[in-house]
Design an enzyme around this catalytic site. Structure first.
Site, short mmCIF file in Angstrom:
data_model
loop_
_atom_site.label_atom_id
_atom_site.label_comp_id
_atom_site.label_asym_id
_atom_site.label_seq_id
_atom_site.Cartn_x
_atom_site.Cartn_y
_atom_site.Cartn_z
N GLY A 239 0.84 -1.20 0.00
CA GLY A 239 0.00 0.00 0.00
C GLY A 239 0.86 1.24 0.00
O GLY A 239 2.03 1.21 -0.42
N SER A 240 0.31 2.32 0.51
CA SER A 240 0.99 3.61 0.42
C SER A 240 2.05 3.76 1.52
O SER A 240 1.93 3.15 2.59
CB SER A 240 -0.04 4.72 0.57
OG SER A 240 -0.70 4.57 1.81
N PRO A 241 3.06 4.60 1.30
CA PRO A 241 4.05 4.85 2.35
C PRO A 241 3.40 5.39 3.63
O PRO A 241 3.81 5.02 4.74
CB PRO A 241 4.97 5.91 1.72
CG PRO A 241 4.86 5.66 0.24
CD PRO A 241 3.43 5.22 0.01
N VAL B 190 0.40 4.74 4.97
CA VAL B 190 -0.19 3.66 5.77
C VAL B 190 0.90 2.65 6.17
O VAL B 190 0.84 2.05 7.26
CB VAL B 190 -1.35 2.98 5.01
CG1 VAL B 190 -1.96 1.86 5.84
CG2 VAL B 190 -2.45 4.00 4.68
N GLY B 191 1.93 2.53 5.35
CA GLY B 191 3.08 1.67 5.71
C GLY B 191 3.65 2.06 7.07
O GLY B 191 4.02 1.21 7.87
N GLU C 254 5.59 -3.28 1.01
CA GLU C 254 5.67 -3.03 -0.44
C GLU C 254 4.93 -1.73 -0.69
O GLU C 254 3.70 -1.72 -0.74
CB GLU C 254 5.02 -4.20 -1.20
CG GLU C 254 5.80 -5.50 -1.11
CD GLU C 254 7.07 -5.50 -1.94
OE1 GLU C 254 7.14 -4.75 -2.94
OE2 GLU C 254 7.99 -6.26 -1.61
N CYS D 231 1.84 0.62 -8.97
CA CYS D 231 2.88 1.15 -8.09
C CYS D 231 4.17 1.44 -8.84
O CYS D 231 4.90 2.36 -8.47
CB CYS D 231 3.15 0.16 -6.96
SG CYS D 231 3.61 -1.47 -7.54
#
Ligand code: NAD
Length: 475
Positions: free
Chosen positions: A195-197, A199-200, A217, A251
């Protein structure tokens, strides 16, 4: 649309049931693991049309693109795993220095245990099943939390998993962000998040509470450098495909182009001809092409059209495209020129069919631009100068690099796939994915009785001291 089964079982119950299974699966043989993988492969073959329909319903994804980017990556990952798993699972002997004479060392790959897979919406089937293949290959149980933005695919995924596995083995839990947050409170043995940085970071923070290992990822802006000596027709065709497959919601889609100023006008011509050829060869209008996905929801549609408006307001020029239709969430493949760093489009990951093009005068300038931003997930370099390829490889940092193509590395089974820092932590695919879900246990076997080390025990007499200094001197 089938109804979700998730709500019938509580998350803690499923998680507890997986504890028992995970300890049984720790001993699972190669044959048991491959039979799990084969069952997924067979299900996919039988339900290929259902998968295509789900993706079509979620965001108008063309069938050919579903076959190519949702089904093929998963079936080929299974084929590759079936061929190699026995070798991956077998303990690996390691060499030893003289100081370890008489011992033997091996690396055992044991399943980490209970895993959590959080998937995004943009490749909602393959990015949930891909990590599951690695988890099952490694002998882990899994809870999959698919994206709430692609309900047709998430429901189908749940149907597949419910048919093939007991929930103590693999379960799909659907829900909004709160469901994800509830799952993240549990002490999983590994979390694989795509997912997105932004939410990472939330996932990593939650994982830190239990010291759970993570694979992240993530995304970001993946640049394309176009050298002055490039076959521009070849480059344009490859970039357009990589950019507009899934309507740019990829991505590793080329996010923006840095083109040598001498090639700009020819490059633009090739890009425009290429778009026309791919999506409007019969001149009925790109909007009527059956080969372009739609934007997943209104929020993302509005975000993207706002990028175009913001860029135009701040002085960017629409070189091609720029049209859109809110009713169908269609956005025309769009090329922007004269973009500046204060525009939203150059600050955020685009994740849509808009391609900004900037120019540079020398390669250092292009590399400085990339190096002054977060490390990309992928970096693409087009050109025929091998010295320049080496320069870019050595002087930039990114998760992956592709020379004279783009996006293709995703399908290479023997290359690690993933990011670095802001674009990700850990690697996916094949052996690298298998390793993420495995604890690499170093095992040392010593002989019984006299060993080299016996001489090093207290009391530390002269002999022991001499031996210790020779260790420092010679080893
Ligand atoms: P996202 O980060 O918004 O959501 C991903 C998942 O996290 C979803 O299942 C969602 O329900 C969950 N989630 C969202 N907010 C959460 C929160 N606050 N707490 C806990 N869970 C939460 O990402 P997305 O919009 O689904 O996907 C797009 C992003 O994913 C892009 O940045 C893209 O580059 C990246 N991506 C990376 C890869 C890769 O392999 N590196 C692949 C596809 C997408």
């Amino acid at each position: 649309m089938p109804t979700s089964q998730s709500s019938l079982f509580s998350i803690p119950d499923i998680f507890s049931s997986q504890a028992v299974k995970a300890s049984q699966w720790k001993k699972s043989t190669f044959r048991e693991r491959i039979s799990r993988l084969k069952s997924i492969s067979a299900w996919i073959k039988e339900h290929q049309q259902d998968i295509r329909n789900a993706l079509q319903n979620d965001f108008g994804k063309p069938e050919a693109e579903t076959d190519l980017s949702e089904i093929y990556p998963v079936t080929s990952e299974i084929t590759h795993t079936l061929k190699n798993l026995e070798k991956w699972m077998s303990p690996k002997s390691v060499g030893k220095p003289l100081t370890m004479l008489g011992t033997s060392g091996k690396i055992y790959l044991e399943p980490k245990g209970r895993s959590l897979i959080i998937a995004p919406w943009n490749y909602p089937f393959s990015l949930a099943v891909g990590p599951l293949i690695s988890a099952l290959a490694a002998g882990c149980t899994a809870i999959i939390k698919p994206s709430e933005l692609t309900p047709h695919t998430s429901n189908l995924l749940e149907e597949m998993i419910t048919e093939l596995f007991d929930q103590s083995e693999v379960a799909v839990i659907q829900g909004e962000i709160e469901t994800s947050q509830e799952l993240l409170k549990l002490p999983f043995d590994h979390i694989f998040f795509t997912g997105s940085p932004a939410v990472g970071k939330i996932v990593m923070k939650a994982a830190a509470g239990h010291l759970t290992s993570v694979t992240l990822e993530l995304g970001g802006k993946s640049p394309v450098i176009i050298d002055r000596n490039t076959d521009l027709k070849d480059a344009a065709g490859k970039i357009l495909w990589g950019k507009f497959i899934n309507s740019g919601q990829t991505c590793i889609a080329p996010d923006y182009i840095l083109a040598h100023e001498e090639v700009l006008s020819e490059l633009l011509m090739e890009l425009k001809v290429g778009i026309q050829k791919m999506y409007d060869s019969n001149y009925k209008g790109i909007e009527h092409s059956p080969d372009l996905s739609r934007i997943v929801n209104d929020k993302h549609f509005n975000r993207l059209t706002d990028y175009i408006a913001d860029a135009e307001k701040l002085g960017a020029k629409i070189e091609f495209g720029g049209h859109y239709n809110p009713a169908t969430r269609y956005i025309e493949p769009t090329i922007l020129l004269d973009v500046q760093d204060n525009m939203k489009i150059m600050q955020e990951e685009i994740f849509g069919p808009i391609l900004p093009v900037k120019t540079y005068q020398n390669l250092e300038e292009a590399m400085d631009y990339i190096n002054s931003r977060p490390k990309p997930l992928a970096l693409y370099h087009f050109g025929n100068d091998k010295d320049n390829h080496e320069k870019v490889l050595q002087e930039t940092s990114s998760g992956n690099v592709v020379i004279n193509d783009c996006v293709l590395h995703y399908s290479h089974p023997n290359l690690p796939f993933g990011g670095v820092n802001n674009s990700g932590i850990g690697k996916a695919h094949g052996y690298f994915g298998f390793l993420e879900f495995s604890n690499q246990k170093g095992v040392l076997r010593q002989r019984v009785g006299m060993t080299n080390l016996t001489l090093l025990r207290p009391p530390y007499g002269l002999k022991a001291k001499q031996l210790i200094s020779s260790l420092i001197k010679w080893f």
